[in-house]
Design a protein around this motif. Structure first.
Motif, mmCIF file in Angstrom:
data_model
loop_
_atom_site.group_PDB
_atom_site.id
_atom_site.type_symbol
_atom_site.label_atom_id
_atom_site.label_comp_id
_atom_site.label_asym_id
_atom_site.label_seq_id
_atom_site.Cartn_x
_atom_site.Cartn_y
_atom_site.Cartn_z
ATOM 1 N N VAL A 5 0.852 -1.189 0.000
ATOM 2 C CA VAL A 5 0.000 0.000 0.000
ATOM 3 C C VAL A 5 0.891 1.243 0.000
ATOM 4 O O VAL A 5 1.672 1.448 0.941
ATOM 5 C CB VAL A 5 -0.936 0.031 1.215
ATOM 6 C CG1 VAL A 5 -1.780 1.310 1.191
ATOM 7 C CG2 VAL A 5 -1.831 -1.203 1.237
ATOM 8 N N GLU A 6 0.761 2.046 -1.059
ATOM 9 C CA GLU A 6 1.558 3.266 -1.170
ATOM 10 C C GLU A 6 0.809 4.466 -0.606
ATOM 11 O O GLU A 6 -0.422 4.488 -0.551
ATOM 12 C CB GLU A 6 1.900 3.572 -2.640
ATOM 13 C CG GLU A 6 2.607 2.481 -3.390
ATOM 14 C CD GLU A 6 1.674 1.705 -4.268
ATOM 15 O OE1 GLU A 6 2.119 1.158 -5.298
ATOM 16 O OE2 GLU A 6 0.465 1.631 -3.930
ATOM 17 N N SER A 7 1.578 5.480 -0.240
ATOM 18 C CA SER A 7 1.017 6.762 0.184
ATOM 19 C C SER A 7 2.057 7.843 -0.044
ATOM 20 O O SER A 7 3.236 7.544 -0.287
ATOM 21 C CB SER A 7 0.610 6.726 1.659
ATOM 22 O OG SER A 7 1.734 6.494 2.479
ATOM 23 N N LEU A 20 7.456 9.334 -0.826
ATOM 24 C CA LEU A 20 6.497 8.250 -0.971
ATOM 25 C C LEU A 20 6.834 7.143 0.018
ATOM 26 O O LEU A 20 8.007 6.874 0.280
ATOM 27 C CB LEU A 20 6.524 7.690 -2.388
ATOM 28 C CG LEU A 20 6.300 8.690 -3.531
ATOM 29 C CD1 LEU A 20 6.289 7.948 -4.864
ATOM 30 C CD2 LEU A 20 5.029 9.480 -3.339
ATOM 31 N N SER A 21 5.796 6.513 0.542
ATOM 32 C CA SER A 21 5.975 5.384 1.451
ATOM 33 C C SER A 21 5.177 4.192 0.949
ATOM 34 O O SER A 21 4.141 4.359 0.306
ATOM 35 C CB SER A 21 5.523 5.750 2.865
ATOM 36 O OG SER A 21 6.357 6.729 3.428
ATOM 37 N N CYS A 22 5.664 3.021 1.271
ATOM 38 C CA CYS A 22 4.985 1.777 0.900
ATOM 39 C C CYS A 22 5.068 0.845 2.098
ATOM 40 O O CYS A 22 6.165 0.568 2.596
ATOM 41 C CB CYS A 22 5.650 1.164 -0.317
ATOM 42 S SG CYS A 22 5.034 -0.466 -0.788
ATOM 43 N N VAL A 23 3.915 0.386 2.552
ATOM 44 C CA VAL A 23 3.859 -0.549 3.662
ATOM 45 C C VAL A 23 3.513 -1.928 3.120
ATOM 46 O O VAL A 23 2.562 -2.074 2.337
ATOM 47 C CB VAL A 23 2.815 -0.120 4.698
ATOM 48 C CG1 VAL A 23 2.756 -1.122 5.842
ATOM 49 C CG2 VAL A 23 3.146 1.269 5.236
ATOM 50 N N ARG A 72 14.696 1.542 3.165
ATOM 51 C CA ARG A 72 13.752 0.594 3.726
ATOM 52 C C ARG A 72 14.006 0.403 5.206
ATOM 53 O O ARG A 72 15.132 0.583 5.689
ATOM 54 C CB ARG A 72 13.806 -0.743 2.999
ATOM 55 C CG ARG A 72 15.082 -1.533 3.226
ATOM 56 C CD ARG A 72 15.117 -2.763 2.323
ATOM 57 N NE ARG A 72 14.109 -3.759 2.677
ATOM 58 C CZ ARG A 72 13.733 -4.748 1.860
ATOM 59 N NH1 ARG A 72 14.266 -4.846 0.655
ATOM 60 N NH2 ARG A 72 12.840 -5.627 2.260
ATOM 61 N N GLU A 73 12.960 0.023 5.918
ATOM 62 C CA GLU A 73 13.036 -0.326 7.321
ATOM 63 C C GLU A 73 12.357 -1.678 7.486
ATOM 64 O O GLU A 73 11.120 -1.749 7.483
ATOM 65 C CB GLU A 73 12.341 0.734 8.192
ATOM 66 C CG GLU A 73 13.058 2.052 8.269
ATOM 67 C CD GLU A 73 14.356 1.966 9.069
ATOM 68 O OE1 GLU A 73 14.550 0.957 9.785
ATOM 69 O OE2 GLU A 73 15.159 2.910 8.969
ATOM 70 N N ASN A 74 13.142 -2.721 7.630
ATOM 71 C CA ASN A 74 12.561 -4.061 7.711
ATOM 72 C C ASN A 74 11.752 -4.260 8.991
ATOM 73 O O ASN A 74 10.821 -5.063 9.018
ATOM 74 C CB ASN A 74 13.649 -5.113 7.594
ATOM 75 C CG ASN A 74 14.219 -5.193 6.190
ATOM 76 O OD1 ASN A 74 13.606 -4.765 5.213
ATOM 77 N ND2 ASN A 74 15.429 -5.727 6.075
ATOM 78 N N LEU A 81 10.576 6.346 -0.852
ATOM 79 C CA LEU A 81 11.243 6.986 -1.984
ATOM 80 C C LEU A 81 11.227 8.491 -1.732
ATOM 81 O O LEU A 81 10.164 9.120 -1.808
ATOM 82 C CB LEU A 81 10.556 6.665 -3.301
ATOM 83 C CG LEU A 81 11.267 7.199 -4.549
ATOM 84 C CD1 LEU A 81 12.582 6.440 -4.765
ATOM 85 C CD2 LEU A 81 10.380 7.062 -5.787
ATOM 86 N N GLN A 82 12.370 9.039 -1.372
ATOM 87 C CA GLN A 82 12.509 10.472 -1.182
ATOM 88 C C GLN A 82 12.837 11.101 -2.524
ATOM 89 O O GLN A 82 13.832 10.745 -3.148
ATOM 90 C CB GLN A 82 13.617 10.778 -0.174
ATOM 91 C CG GLN A 82 13.874 12.251 0.043
ATOM 92 C CD GLN A 82 12.700 12.961 0.702
ATOM 93 O OE1 GLN A 82 12.086 12.420 1.614
ATOM 94 N NE2 GLN A 82 12.388 14.159 0.234
#
Length: 127
Positions: A5-7, A20-23, A72-74, A81-82
């Motif tokens: 899920v992106e935001s 951008l972030s993706c969970v 990424r943060e595992n 994505l900056q």
């Protein structure tokens, strides 16, 4: 199975920044190479960046090198994505994607390599 899920998309002026972030769901996130792709109207989906399982290896398209940074943060199952110094040509729907790593490094530039995709988030850069 991995669900993404992106935001973080939106409208920004040229020269501006977005993050951008993706969970990702699932407990095996660290086994996946994560990538970002984008698709502008009337164009094919193109590779933007990718990062290996540890974050120690990253790859970028030439068009974004020096402006975009993937991380990424595992622990949190997230990839970001900056995007700095944005240009109108960066306008597109951005997609987060995942592929179970089958080779070393982070160079997975082909969309056909990825088995999991998010729904996309719109980024619009005005001139």
């Amino acid at each position: 199975q991995v669900q993404l899920v992106e935001s973080g998309g939106g409208l920004v002026q040229a020269g501006g920044s977005l993050r951008l972030s993706c969970v990702a769901s699932g407990r095996t996130f660290s086994r996946y190479v994560m990538g970002w792709f984008r698709q502008a109207p009337g164009k094919e989906r193109e590779f933007v960046a990718a990062i290996n399982w540890s974050g120690g290896s990253t790859s970028y398209a030439d068009s974004v090198k020096g402006r975009f940074t993937i991380s990424r943060e595992n622990v949190d199952n997230t990839v970001a994505l900056q995007m700095n110094n944005l240009e109108p040509e960066d306008t597109a729907v951005y997609y987060c994607a995942a592929v179970r790593a089958y080779k070393s490094g982070s160079y997975y530039p082909h969309s056909s390599e990825y088995g999991y995709w998010g729904q996309g988030t719109q980024v619009t850069v005005s001139s």
